[in-house]
Design a protein around this motif. Structure first.
Motif, mmCIF file in Angstrom:
data_model
loop_
_atom_site.group_PDB
_atom_site.id
_atom_site.type_symbol
_atom_site.label_atom_id
_atom_site.label_comp_id
_atom_site.label_asym_id
_atom_site.label_seq_id
_atom_site.Cartn_x
_atom_site.Cartn_y
_atom_site.Cartn_z
ATOM 1 N N VAL A 24 0.816 -1.210 0.000
ATOM 2 C CA VAL A 24 0.000 0.000 0.000
ATOM 3 C C VAL A 24 0.853 1.264 0.000
ATOM 4 C CG1 VAL A 24 -1.634 1.345 1.395
ATOM 5 C CG2 VAL A 24 -1.962 -1.119 1.107
ATOM 6 N N LEU A 25 1.907 1.284 0.789
ATOM 7 C CA LEU A 25 2.652 2.519 1.021
ATOM 8 C C LEU A 25 3.800 2.792 0.052
ATOM 9 C CD1 LEU A 25 2.808 2.539 4.927
ATOM 10 C CD2 LEU A 25 1.261 3.814 3.416
ATOM 11 N N HIS A 26 4.290 1.770 -0.634
ATOM 12 C CA HIS A 26 5.416 1.982 -1.550
ATOM 13 C C HIS A 26 4.931 2.699 -2.803
ATOM 14 C CE1 HIS A 26 8.660 1.263 -4.382
ATOM 15 N NE2 HIS A 26 9.426 1.051 -3.324
ATOM 16 N N GLY A 27 5.559 3.814 -3.101
ATOM 17 C CA GLY A 27 5.230 4.559 -4.307
ATOM 18 C C GLY A 27 6.039 4.038 -5.478
ATOM 19 N N GLY A 28 5.374 3.574 -6.497
ATOM 20 C CA GLY A 28 6.062 3.051 -7.676
ATOM 21 C C GLY A 28 6.258 1.550 -7.596
ATOM 22 N N GLU A 29 6.917 1.037 -8.610
ATOM 23 C CA GLU A 29 7.127 -0.404 -8.710
ATOM 24 C C GLU A 29 8.286 -0.847 -7.832
ATOM 25 O OE1 GLU A 29 7.734 -1.271 -12.809
ATOM 26 O OE2 GLU A 29 5.694 -0.727 -13.365
ATOM 27 N N TYR A 30 8.183 -2.062 -7.342
ATOM 28 C CA TYR A 30 9.282 -2.638 -6.572
ATOM 29 C C TYR A 30 9.326 -4.138 -6.781
ATOM 30 C CZ TYR A 30 5.890 -4.131 -2.987
ATOM 31 O OH TYR A 30 4.839 -4.709 -2.325
ATOM 32 N N ARG A 31 10.483 -4.670 -6.520
ATOM 33 C CA ARG A 31 10.679 -6.121 -6.554
ATOM 34 C C ARG A 31 11.101 -6.523 -5.149
ATOM 35 N NH1 ARG A 31 11.097 -10.147 -10.069
ATOM 36 N NH2 ARG A 31 12.389 -11.925 -9.530
ATOM 37 N N LEU A 32 10.405 -7.511 -4.597
ATOM 38 C CA LEU A 32 10.674 -7.971 -3.244
ATOM 39 C C LEU A 32 11.263 -9.373 -3.303
ATOM 40 C CD1 LEU A 32 10.389 -7.339 -0.219
ATOM 41 C CD2 LEU A 32 8.141 -8.420 -0.308
ATOM 42 N N HIS A 33 12.480 -9.489 -2.819
ATOM 43 C CA HIS A 33 13.162 -10.783 -2.748
ATOM 44 C C HIS A 33 13.064 -11.265 -1.305
ATOM 45 C CE1 HIS A 33 16.107 -13.921 -3.348
ATOM 46 N NE2 HIS A 33 16.805 -13.440 -2.335
ATOM 47 N N LYS A 34 12.434 -12.402 -1.098
ATOM 48 C CA LYS A 34 12.278 -12.940 0.253
ATOM 49 C C LYS A 34 13.388 -13.941 0.538
ATOM 50 C CE LYS A 34 7.274 -12.736 0.010
ATOM 51 N NZ LYS A 34 6.054 -13.534 0.172
ATOM 52 N N VAL A 35 14.000 -13.800 1.702
ATOM 53 C CA VAL A 35 15.057 -14.707 2.122
ATOM 54 C C VAL A 35 14.559 -15.465 3.348
ATOM 55 C CG1 VAL A 35 17.424 -14.910 2.968
ATOM 56 C CG2 VAL A 35 16.854 -13.197 1.225
ATOM 57 N N ARG A 80 10.267 7.002 -1.644
ATOM 58 C CA ARG A 80 9.405 5.944 -2.160
ATOM 59 C C ARG A 80 8.073 5.807 -1.423
ATOM 60 N NH1 ARG A 80 10.206 4.582 -7.162
ATOM 61 N NH2 ARG A 80 12.336 3.982 -7.611
ATOM 62 N N LEU A 81 7.699 6.823 -0.650
ATOM 63 C CA LEU A 81 6.438 6.757 0.080
ATOM 64 C C LEU A 81 5.305 7.288 -0.786
ATOM 65 C CD1 LEU A 81 4.845 6.265 2.703
ATOM 66 C CD2 LEU A 81 5.406 8.619 3.357
ATOM 67 N N ASP A 82 4.238 6.523 -0.896
ATOM 68 C CA ASP A 82 3.013 6.972 -1.552
ATOM 69 C C ASP A 82 2.281 7.836 -0.528
ATOM 70 O OD1 ASP A 82 0.357 7.263 -2.441
ATOM 71 O OD2 ASP A 82 0.400 5.333 -3.492
ATOM 72 N N GLU A 83 2.467 9.152 -0.648
ATOM 73 C CA GLU A 83 1.935 10.098 0.344
ATOM 74 C C GLU A 83 0.419 10.016 0.466
ATOM 75 O OE1 GLU A 83 3.618 12.053 2.398
ATOM 76 O OE2 GLU A 83 5.644 11.894 1.572
ATOM 77 N N ALA A 84 -0.277 9.858 -0.656
ATOM 78 C CA ALA A 84 -1.744 9.786 -0.620
ATOM 79 C C ALA A 84 -2.199 8.545 0.144
ATOM 80 C CB ALA A 84 -2.312 9.786 -2.036
ATOM 81 N N ALA A 85 -1.550 7.419 -0.091
ATOM 82 C CA ALA A 85 -1.895 6.190 0.624
ATOM 83 C C ALA A 85 -1.600 6.336 2.114
ATOM 84 C CB ALA A 85 -1.129 5.005 0.044
#
Length: 117
Positions: A24-35, A80-85
């Protein structure tokens, strides 16, 4: 696109909460690598009592990112914060980590996709 690493383990409800907040809060695209830390003794020693730990591309770590204010501040420091969210979340329009966020009120993100690794 932002590349993030999440140190986690199977069944970690705090990790799931962090992921929901991040979505919800990340502004823009991201890739999350889980370890998965349980498969490596060194990772267990380092992160066992700290998970979830979110790490950015520079190696900066965030403990307790399942707390909305901490995650919002960490994302804001990286631009990278989505201020509106964040404003909606602060206004009490639900908490995604507790299943209460109304995704129908969430505008489409720039680029429109979220990437998981």
């Amino acid at each position: 696109m932002t590349h993030l690493t999440l140190y986690t383990t199977l069944g970690c409800h705090l990790c799931e909460r962090l992921e929901a907040l991040l979505d919800v809060l990340h502004g823009g695209e991201y890739r999350l690598h889980k370890v998965e830390i349980s498969e490596d003794e060194a990772l267990m020693q380092r992160y066992g009592v700290r998970i979830p730990v979110l790490v950015d591309e520079t190696g900066e770590e965030l403990d307790l990112g399942f707390e909305p204010q901490r995650l919002a501040s960490w994302l804001a420091a990286r631009g990278r914060l989505d201020e509106a969210a964040w404003r909606r979340l602060q206004a009490g329009e639900g908490d995604p980590g507790n299943g209460g966020y109304d995704t129908a009120k969430t505008p489409a993100r720039s680029g429109g996709r979220r990437y998981l690794g």
